[in-house]
Design an enzyme around this catalytic site. Structure first.
Site, PDB file in Angstrom:
ATOM      1  N   ASP A 192       0.844  -1.194   0.000  1.00 10.73           N
ATOM      2  CA  ASP A 192       0.000   0.000   0.000  1.00 10.73           C
ATOM      3  C   ASP A 192       0.875   1.238   0.000  1.00 10.73           C
ATOM      4  O   ASP A 192       2.108   1.157   0.083  1.00 10.73           O
ATOM      5  CB  ASP A 192      -0.993  -0.015   1.160  1.00 10.73           C
ATOM      6  CG  ASP A 192      -0.306   0.003   2.525  1.00 10.73           C
ATOM      7  OD1 ASP A 192       0.913   0.266   2.578  1.00 10.73           O
ATOM      8  OD2 ASP A 192      -0.995  -0.248   3.535  1.00 10.73           O
ATOM      9  N   ASP A 201      -5.901   2.221  -1.178  1.00  8.22           N
ATOM     10  CA  ASP A 201      -4.524   2.314  -1.665  1.00  8.22           C
ATOM     11  C   ASP A 201      -3.813   0.973  -1.566  1.00  8.22           C
ATOM     12  O   ASP A 201      -2.592   0.902  -1.606  1.00  8.22           O
ATOM     13  CB  ASP A 201      -3.762   3.372  -0.855  1.00  8.22           C
ATOM     14  CG  ASP A 201      -3.601   2.977   0.609  1.00  8.22           C
ATOM     15  OD1 ASP A 201      -4.576   2.449   1.175  1.00  8.22           O
ATOM     16  OD2 ASP A 201      -2.520   3.208   1.174  1.00  8.22           O
TER      17      ASP A 201
END
Length: 443
Positions: free
Chosen positions: A312, A355
């Protein structure tokens, strides 16, 4: 006895007239007079009825007893037979309005055979005309032609591709839609039997369809793809029906194709949307899960190591809060592009939410290969980031797990990578960690 009996028949005028009057053909025996004029000497009943002639008509010049238009035709043909000195045959169409049986149809079609008869001096003395009524035959032919014309109109007016094939599976006829959509004309297909509209991967399927059609079955709504003259692929919904010959034996078939190419494109687009992230264009969680299952099965067969990365963007929430979600979206797209460039060609990158991204690394010969890949990802993120004129620093934390013992479930493999990601975050972010069962951390 037979010859004697035959001669007796010929010597009986009453029997002769009975025979010719019972004939459906018209019989005209015409005398050629010394002045070359023509007059009837024998007419059977159908011949008399045609023009309303009576016994008083015999001996008179035929121009006096026949309608003018009929006379000119008869005279011309009689003269032709005399000149050629052999029988001639011709067809003509006569309009007759005075006969009750023709009240609904005044046009009669005739086939006439005129035979000249010569004496010992070679002079034509008589002309025998046998006239056959072809009206019913011509009407049937005309009706068949009308049906054929209507069929051809429908055949060439429908939007669907249609064609017929024979028992050897050679195309015999095609409609205009076939020529327009697939590009081939019937003449080209008949002339060159090597032309095929069937893709290689569709030939076995077609063979099975033909077997069903041979057995008398109509195969409907079957999805197929075909090749145009230009090499393009078109998707069709096909219907296949058997054709039979006059003996009832299978003689080929007729096929109708409905073009569903646009529908297929739309369906593919929906599938694409269902399996891809609309922002980055990357595969989504569902697509990733499908591929992971396939690669795990493949790894078992090949004994090659499989690895999963979970990564991420560090402090992504702060980026959204500081610069706004529009900038955040641009960061996600740029992140996806950079990571895609850093991994191998056959590696599989997907966005699974927010994300968070995953990478499937198949066919590893050495576990250390993943470190090289992780290093490349970290390196590509260090390059300068300028999003909407904003200079932003982006780093990523990566968790890595291996599928090498081939006894893990999909969710366990994914969970192990997630635990390794957690370890990377604990170690200050901007690093990668490999799952370790004992320490839940890497080397």
């Amino acid at each position: 006895m037979v010859e004697k009996y035959s001669l007796e028949i010929l010597n009986r005028p009453d029997l002769f007239y009975q025979l010719i009057n019972n004939m459906t053909d018209l019989v005209f025996l015409t005398k050629v007079n010394p002045d070359k004029s023509l007059s009837y000497v024998v007419l059977n009943k159908p011949a008399k009825d045609l023009y309303g002639l009576t016994n008083e008509s015999f001996g008179k010049p035929i121009e006096e007893v026949l309608p003018k238009n009929a006379y000119h035709i008869v005279k011309t043909k009689y003269e032709e037979a005399m000149e050629k000195k052999k029988p001639i045959k011709y067809e003509d169409m006569v309009t007759v309005s005075h006969l009750p049986q023709n009240s609904n149809n005044e046009v009669i079609y005739w086939e006439s055979t005129i035979t000249p008869v010569f004496n010992q001096d070679g002079e034509c003395t008589h002309l025998l005309a046998i006239v056959r009524d072809l009206t019913e035959q011509r009407e049937k032919e005309s009706e068949i032609q009308r049906i054929k014309d209507r069929f051809e109109l429908v055949w060439n007016s429908v939007a669907d591709v249609m064609f017929t094939f024979d028992k050897k599976q050679n195309i015999v006829s095609v409609n205009k839609a076939f020529e327009k959509l697939l590009g081939w004309t019937a003449e080209e297909l008949v002339k060159d039997k090597s032309i095929s509209i069937i893709p290689e991967d569709g030939k076995e399927e077609l063979r099975k369809i033909i077997e069903r059609v041979k057995s008398g079955e109509t195969v409907t709504t079957h999805e197929v793809k075909r090749i145009t003259k230009n090499g393009e692929i078109i998707y069709f919904l096909g219907s296949f029906s058997p054709l039979y010959d006059q003996n009832g034996d299978w003689d080929g078939g007729v096929v109708a194709y409905k073009d569903i190419t646009e529908r297929k494109k739309y369906e593919d687009m929906l599938k694409e949307l269902a399996l891809h992230d609309p922002l980055t264009g990357l595969p989504n969680r569902t697509y990733f899960s499908q591929c992971l299952k396939l690669e795990m099965e493949k790894a078992k067969r090949t004994n090659l190591v499989l690895s999963v990365f979970v990564l991420d963007i560090d402090h992504f929430k702060e980026i959204n809060d500081s610069y706004g979600h529009d900038i955040g979206d641009e960061v996600l797209k740029e992140f996806a592009m950079r990571v895609k460039r850093a991994i191998r060609k056959n590696d599989f990158l997907a966005r699974i939410g927010g994300d968070e991204f995953v990478i499937l690394i198949p066919e590893l010969t050495e576990k250390t290969n993943v470190m090289e890949i992780a290093d490349r990802i970290q390196q590509c993120l260090r390059d300068e980031w300028i999003i909407a004129n904003e200079k932003i620093k982006i780093t990523s934390s990566i968790g890595i797990s291996f599928y090498s013992q081939f006894d893990l479930e999909e969710k366990t493999l994914f969970k192990n990578a997630d635990l390794a990601l957690y370890e990377a975050k604990k170690k200050g972010r901007n690093n990668y960690q490999i799952y370790n069962k004992q320490e839940t951390s890497l080397l």
